[in-house]
Design an enzyme around this catalytic site. Structure first.
Site, short mmCIF file in Angstrom:
data_model
loop_
_atom_site.label_atom_id
_atom_site.label_comp_id
_atom_site.label_asym_id
_atom_site.label_seq_id
_atom_site.Cartn_x
_atom_site.Cartn_y
_atom_site.Cartn_z
N ASP A 126 -1.66 37.75 -11.83
CA ASP A 126 -2.56 36.87 -11.08
C ASP A 126 -4.02 37.13 -11.46
O ASP A 126 -4.54 38.24 -11.27
CB ASP A 126 -2.36 37.09 -9.58
CG ASP A 126 -3.14 36.09 -8.75
OD1 ASP A 126 -3.08 34.88 -9.05
OD2 ASP A 126 -3.81 36.52 -7.79
N LYS A 147 1.91 24.68 -3.73
CA LYS A 147 0.67 24.00 -3.32
C LYS A 147 0.84 22.50 -3.51
O LYS A 147 0.19 21.85 -4.35
CB LYS A 147 -0.51 24.53 -4.12
CG LYS A 147 -0.79 26.01 -3.86
CD LYS A 147 -1.90 26.53 -4.75
CE LYS A 147 -2.13 28.02 -4.53
NZ LYS A 147 -3.17 28.58 -5.41
N LYS A 156 3.94 38.73 -2.71
CA LYS A 156 2.53 38.38 -2.94
C LYS A 156 1.65 39.55 -2.46
O LYS A 156 2.12 40.55 -1.93
CB LYS A 156 2.18 37.09 -2.18
CG LYS A 156 3.06 35.90 -2.55
CD LYS A 156 2.63 35.26 -3.85
CE LYS A 156 1.42 34.40 -3.66
NZ LYS A 156 1.01 33.70 -4.89
N GLU A 204 3.91 39.66 -7.58
CA GLU A 204 2.56 39.36 -8.04
C GLU A 204 1.80 40.66 -8.27
O GLU A 204 1.83 41.57 -7.43
CB GLU A 204 1.84 38.51 -6.99
CG GLU A 204 0.43 38.14 -7.34
CD GLU A 204 -0.23 37.34 -6.23
OE1 GLU A 204 -0.11 36.10 -6.25
OE2 GLU A 204 -0.83 37.97 -5.33
N ARG A 239 0.82 -1.21 0.00
CA ARG A 239 0.00 0.00 0.00
C ARG A 239 0.86 1.27 0.00
O ARG A 239 0.56 2.23 -0.71
CB ARG A 239 -0.95 -0.02 1.21
CG ARG A 239 -1.84 1.21 1.38
CD ARG A 239 -2.41 1.76 0.09
NE ARG A 239 -3.09 0.78 -0.74
CZ ARG A 239 -3.37 0.97 -2.01
NH1 ARG A 239 -3.00 2.08 -2.64
NH2 ARG A 239 -3.99 0.04 -2.71
#
Length: 288
Positions: A221, A138, A170, A200, A105
């Site tokens: 963005d 992410k 950001k 950004e 597994r």
């Protein structure tokens, strides 16, 4: 275990991931196999793709069994990066049945995860018309190295590895600093001339402000196709132009035609479904 061109220089990250996964699944051993499988029983199992995918992570798959039992042998039938159809035999595993069952597994989870990411990445890369497709941060917690490897196998490139790898201003950084221009100037004053500053931006005014402040990479963005095209015109080659924000494969060709250099796509890691794989044991007595 055959090491492909994709992973020959990067095996150092495999063991920490494998060991964490095995500790999670085998901290108390495998009570079922101890109860029903004789300790001397040997087995042969075939790794099969149940749906089309781009294979990624076979060295990790093999390493799971090696960490459990050095006598288990994995023979790969394809290399990482291969696009396969349903029913394709990817590898054969030989060794003690208990050892193979103990790792089954964990090995499938890691290989399925990596192959799913590689498959999603390949879809975006093939739609990009030569534009670079990059990942984001992410990634699955604890599996970033595996996810980033899978992106490379799928034909994509890696963005920054962690917060210390590059300057990327950001939206929240800009808000605290007093705007994108102030943030870019502060970053350039801090990091020096050897480090690029990325920023950004969400509209054309921010494009102009960040560019005039000296940003070397502009991350557009969630901008419309028309605004992206205008941003590329404003930049006029003075900075790298990167697009991001909910990008779908069908949009990438338009972005490439507009002159975007890079599309950063979080979906290739945060939303990639695992590849459908099975490890099928041959009946006792069956030969290779």
């Amino acid at each position: 275990m055959a090491v492909t061109a994709f992973d020959a220089t990067e095996l150092g990250w495999i063991d920490p991931i494998v060991d964490r996964v095995l500790e999670e699944d085998l901290a108390r051993g495998d009570v079922t196999s101890r109860a029903v499988v004789p300790p001397v029983a040997n087995a042969r199992a075939r790794l099969v793709a149940k749906a089309p995918c781009v294979v990624a992570g076979l060295p990790v798959f093999a390493r799971v069994f090696e960490r459990i039992d050095s006598q288990v042998r994995v023979e790969a039938r394809v290399e990482d990066g291969t696009a396969v159809d349903a029913g394709t035999e990817l590898a054969v595993v030989f060794g003690r049945a208990r050892s193979i069952l103990a790792g089954e597994r964990s090995a499938l989870n890691l290989l399925g995860r990596a192959s799913g990411v590689a498959t999603a990445t390949r879809t975006f890369v093939e739609a990009a018309g030569g534009m670079v497709v990059a990942d984001t941060r992410k990634t699955m917690p604890g599996l970033r190295a595996l996810d980033r490897y899978a992106v490379r196998v799928g034909g994509g490139r890696n963005h920054r590895d962690d917060l210390g790898a590059a300057v990327l201003i950001k939206e929240n950084h800009a808000r605290i600093a007093g705007g994108v221009a102030a943030a870019v100037r502060a970053a350039k004053a801090c990091v020096g001339h050897m480090t690029k500053v990325s920023c950004e931006v969400t509209n054309l005014d921010e494009v102009r402000a960040a560019l005039e402040a000296g940003a070397e990479v502009l991350l557009l963005d969630n901008m419309t196709d028309d605004d992206v095209a205008e941003a590329v015109r404003i930049v006029a080659g003075r900075a790298v132009v990167e697009a991001s924000g909910g990008l779908a494969p069908e949009r990438l060709a338009r972005l490439a035609a507009a002159g975007v250099n890079v599309a950063s796509v979080g979906a290739i890691t945060h939303s990639a479904p695992a590849a459908d794989l099975s490890l099928l044991f041959d009946p006792p007595g069956d030969g290779p």
